[in-house]
Design a protein around this motif. Sequence first.
Motif, PDB file in Angstrom:
ATOM      1  N   GLU A 348       0.863  -1.179   0.000  1.00 55.10           N
ATOM      2  CA  GLU A 348       0.000   0.000   0.000  1.00 55.10           C
ATOM      3  C   GLU A 348       0.898   1.228   0.000  1.00 55.10           C
ATOM      4  O   GLU A 348       1.814   1.331   0.821  1.00 55.10           O
ATOM      5  CB  GLU A 348      -0.847   0.028   1.274  1.00 55.10           C
ATOM      6  CG  GLU A 348      -2.134  -0.746   1.148  1.00 55.10           C
ATOM      7  CD  GLU A 348      -3.058  -0.451   2.307  1.00 55.10           C
ATOM      8  OE1 GLU A 348      -4.141   0.067   2.081  1.00 55.10           O
ATOM      9  OE2 GLU A 348      -2.655  -0.760   3.440  1.00 55.10           O
ATOM     10  N   THR A 349       0.625   2.164  -0.892  1.00 56.18           N
ATOM     11  CA  THR A 349       1.513   3.331  -0.975  1.00 56.18           C
ATOM     12  C   THR A 349       0.770   4.615  -0.642  1.00 56.18           C
ATOM     13  O   THR A 349      -0.411   4.749  -0.933  1.00 56.18           O
ATOM     14  CB  THR A 349       2.136   3.469  -2.377  1.00 56.18           C
ATOM     15  OG1 THR A 349       1.098   3.722  -3.300  1.00 56.18           O
ATOM     16  CG2 THR A 349       2.888   2.216  -2.768  1.00 56.18           C
ATOM     17  N   VAL A 350       1.477   5.522  -0.034  1.00 56.20           N
ATOM     18  CA  VAL A 350       0.925   6.821   0.341  1.00 56.20           C
ATOM     19  C   VAL A 350       1.884   7.889  -0.170  1.00 56.20           C
ATOM     20  O   VAL A 350       3.084   7.814   0.084  1.00 56.20           O
ATOM     21  CB  VAL A 350       0.829   6.946   1.881  1.00 56.20           C
ATOM     22  CG1 VAL A 350       0.137   8.245   2.267  1.00 56.20           C
ATOM     23  CG2 VAL A 350       0.117   5.755   2.481  1.00 56.20           C
ATOM     24  N   LYS A 356       7.745  12.229  -1.563  1.00 53.05           N
ATOM     25  CA  LYS A 356       8.149  11.036  -0.805  1.00 53.05           C
ATOM     26  C   LYS A 356       7.027  10.009  -0.921  1.00 53.05           C
ATOM     27  O   LYS A 356       5.849  10.377  -0.926  1.00 53.05           O
ATOM     28  CB  LYS A 356       8.372  11.374   0.671  1.00 53.05           C
ATOM     29  CG  LYS A 356       9.516  12.352   0.893  1.00 53.05           C
ATOM     30  CD  LYS A 356       9.672  12.638   2.373  1.00 53.05           C
ATOM     31  CE  LYS A 356      10.567  13.848   2.587  1.00 53.05           C
ATOM     32  NZ  LYS A 356      10.737  14.189   3.999  1.00 53.05           N
ATOM     33  N   VAL A 357       7.407   8.771  -1.005  1.00 50.50           N
ATOM     34  CA  VAL A 357       6.403   7.710  -1.103  1.00 50.50           C
ATOM     35  C   VAL A 357       6.596   6.763   0.082  1.00 50.50           C
ATOM     36  O   VAL A 357       7.713   6.312   0.340  1.00 50.50           O
ATOM     37  CB  VAL A 357       6.548   6.920  -2.423  1.00 50.50           C
ATOM     38  CG1 VAL A 357       5.550   5.774  -2.479  1.00 50.50           C
ATOM     39  CG2 VAL A 357       6.364   7.840  -3.623  1.00 50.50           C
ATOM     40  N   ARG A 503      -8.589   8.825   0.255  1.00 54.84           N
ATOM     41  CA  ARG A 503      -8.264   8.978  -1.168  1.00 54.84           C
ATOM     42  C   ARG A 503      -6.813   9.416  -1.395  1.00 54.84           C
ATOM     43  O   ARG A 503      -6.288   9.305  -2.488  1.00 54.84           O
ATOM     44  CB  ARG A 503      -9.236   9.915  -1.871  1.00 54.84           C
ATOM     45  CG  ARG A 503      -9.101  11.354  -1.494  1.00 54.84           C
ATOM     46  CD  ARG A 503     -10.166  12.186  -2.217  1.00 54.84           C
ATOM     47  NE  ARG A 503     -10.469  13.389  -1.490  1.00 54.84           N
ATOM     48  CZ  ARG A 503      -9.670  14.446  -1.482  1.00 54.84           C
ATOM     49  NH1 ARG A 503      -8.557  14.456  -2.176  1.00 54.84           N
ATOM     50  NH2 ARG A 503      -9.989  15.495  -0.760  1.00 54.84           N
ATOM     51  N   GLU A 504      -6.199   9.959  -0.347  1.00 51.71           N
ATOM     52  CA  GLU A 504      -4.789  10.324  -0.496  1.00 51.71           C
ATOM     53  C   GLU A 504      -3.921   9.074  -0.590  1.00 51.71           C
ATOM     54  O   GLU A 504      -2.766   9.115  -0.939  1.00 51.71           O
ATOM     55  CB  GLU A 504      -4.322  11.155   0.705  1.00 51.71           C
ATOM     56  CG  GLU A 504      -5.048  12.467   0.891  1.00 51.71           C
ATOM     57  CD  GLU A 504      -4.741  13.450  -0.214  1.00 51.71           C
ATOM     58  OE1 GLU A 504      -3.802  13.184  -0.998  1.00 51.71           O
ATOM     59  OE2 GLU A 504      -5.450  14.458  -0.314  1.00 51.71           O
TER      60      GLU A 504
END
Length: 509
Positions: A348-350, A356-357, A503-504
């Motif tokens: 899961e990525t933010v 920055k990830v 949603r971010e």
Amino acid sequence: MKIVICPTIIKRTILEDHHLKIADVLQGIEYLNIDGCNLKEIDIKGLSHDSRDIEEGYLFVAIKGYAENGHKFIDEAISRGAVAVLGVEELSNLEVPYLQTKDTKSALGVIASQFYHHPFKNKKIVGVTGTNGKTTTTYMVKSIFEANGYQTGIIGTIQNIINGKSLPSRNTTPSAVDLYKFLYNSDDEVIVLEVSSHALNQSRVAGIPFDVCLFTNLEGEHLDYHNSIEEYFETKYKLFKQMKPDGLAVVNFDDDWGKKVHERLLNEGAEVKTVGIDSFCDACVLHETDQVWLKEYEERKPFDLMLPGLHNQFNGAMSLMVSEGLGLDLNKSLEALRNFSNLPGRFETVDFPGNKVVVIDYAHTANGIYHCLKTARESSANQITHVFGFRGKRDESKREMMLENSRTLSDKYVLTLDDLNGVKESEMKNTLKKYVQSDPEQKGRVIIDRTQAIKQAIEEADDGSWIVITGKGHEEYQQTFRLGTRSDFDTVKYLFGEHPIFREIHLKK
Ligand SMILES: CC(=O)N[C@H]1[C@@H](OP(=O)(O)OP(=O)(O)OC[C@H]2O[C@@H](n3ccc(=O)[nH]c3=O)[C@H](O)[C@@H]2O)O[C@H](CO)[C@@H](O)[C@@H]1O[C@H](C)C(=O)N[C@@H](C)C(=O)N[C@H](CCC(=O)O)C(=O)O
Ligand SMILES: Nc1ncnc2c1ncn2[C@@H]1O[C@H](COP(=O)(O)OP(=O)(O)OP(=O)(O)O)[C@@H](O)[C@H]1O
């Protein structure tokens, strides 16, 4: 041989006052009737191997477990209403009839199957085993069946889904009683089941005839529980011994242990489909072009998976071979995989400010870490900070290799707490420090509080960097940490601050 799925949903009325004579429930089990009671006269209304779940009219099955001896809880079970007890020890003069048998673990499956009227009969049962990729693969298989019009349930690590309803999951694979109860209550036409090695060792799936069995891969894991990797493999292989004679096996042929499964199954005359990077496999994964070569069609098909990484292409190809083997519609199945979105805690990525990830991933083995970090690199990560830890009282033999993969594929790493499972925090801290001190490249440091480790890793990372947090995935924390958050996802959301909106949080390809 193709398996034809019967599309009829058999609706079952769940009997409120479901009960059976104990003699009928015990059919096929060899036991000594210590008190010589007439077992045709005793009704049982339920059964359990756990005294805490016993209700009025239940049969209590005493199991000698890993941590406890269930025979210790017989009195408690009787006081809660057990009308009979099945055990392995020599006991007499209980307040209720006592039946003695040789192995209550495997008997439990047989008894539960009889009590719940062999509830697998009108379903296709798919079992997935292996060290990594079980959860992801089961969900992919589920989505394929659903795209082909079959109501599909799932039993596994994150949750159980029966009749479309989500039910909490305590273990990857439930106890035999819970498993049969799930099946009994289910109107699903297909059940996809994650089968752990613990479950196979403890006969939790005893008596289930599998229509399809998948083997994802194997590496050193749970060697605190199994004595050696060979023993771990043999335990996993037990799943295939429960495959129906006309069943279908799908095996990762890129994995040495998978090759072994393949060889054994071929010798036994079973139908096996292979997945690998070699062109002779039934499904050949073409990672570079994001395609899969299908032997049967002699054609490349676009994969276009939303989930990134070679490992997910393998999971996808394994699932596709289930579709192939059962004669489902290939295009519908490919479409299902294309639409398959991510699972909680699996890459899961933010996106954070400064490009920055942050990645949250459940990788907790050396190979899992390898695939996770490699996927980050392939997804354009230039700089990677890896945050992870080691579980207390769990297989320690995998730690060195987990570290090695982190050192090789990240630019720096932060060792922090994972579940302590009763190990003292100070003891774990010292262990982590030793690992960091012995790193010749000195790329690591220890920040013991997990939430603080994540915070600092994100704050200190240069713009454009990736921060990869592994180990806990979707799980809640066992310990309380400084930020007071309950999971890695919570922590990351908290740190994101201004816009803690789902949603971010989105998937990256
Ligand atoms: C080490 C292990 O696998 N333990 C599992 C096992 O328990 P056990 O046989 O060791 O039970 P025990 O605690 O020794 O107790 C013995 C007997 O006494 C009974 N008892 C116990 C206490 C009491 O008050 N009354 C009572 O009747 C217990 O219900 C049991 O029948 O069987 C239980 C019922 O199925 C599981 O819930 C339990 O999982 C524990 C919670 C656990 O943490 N398991 C993990 C290690 C596990 O199994 N994980 C795998 C997945 C791993 C992975 O894939 O990464 C899983 O399939 O979940
Ligand atoms: N096919 C694969 N090969 C290697 N690693 C994988 C594979 N699939 C997933 N992984 C890694 O393992 C992690 C856990 O994936 P998943 O939950 O699907 O596996 P699992 O076998 O169900 O794990 P567990 O038994 O611990 O619940 C992922 O987050 C990823 O890092």
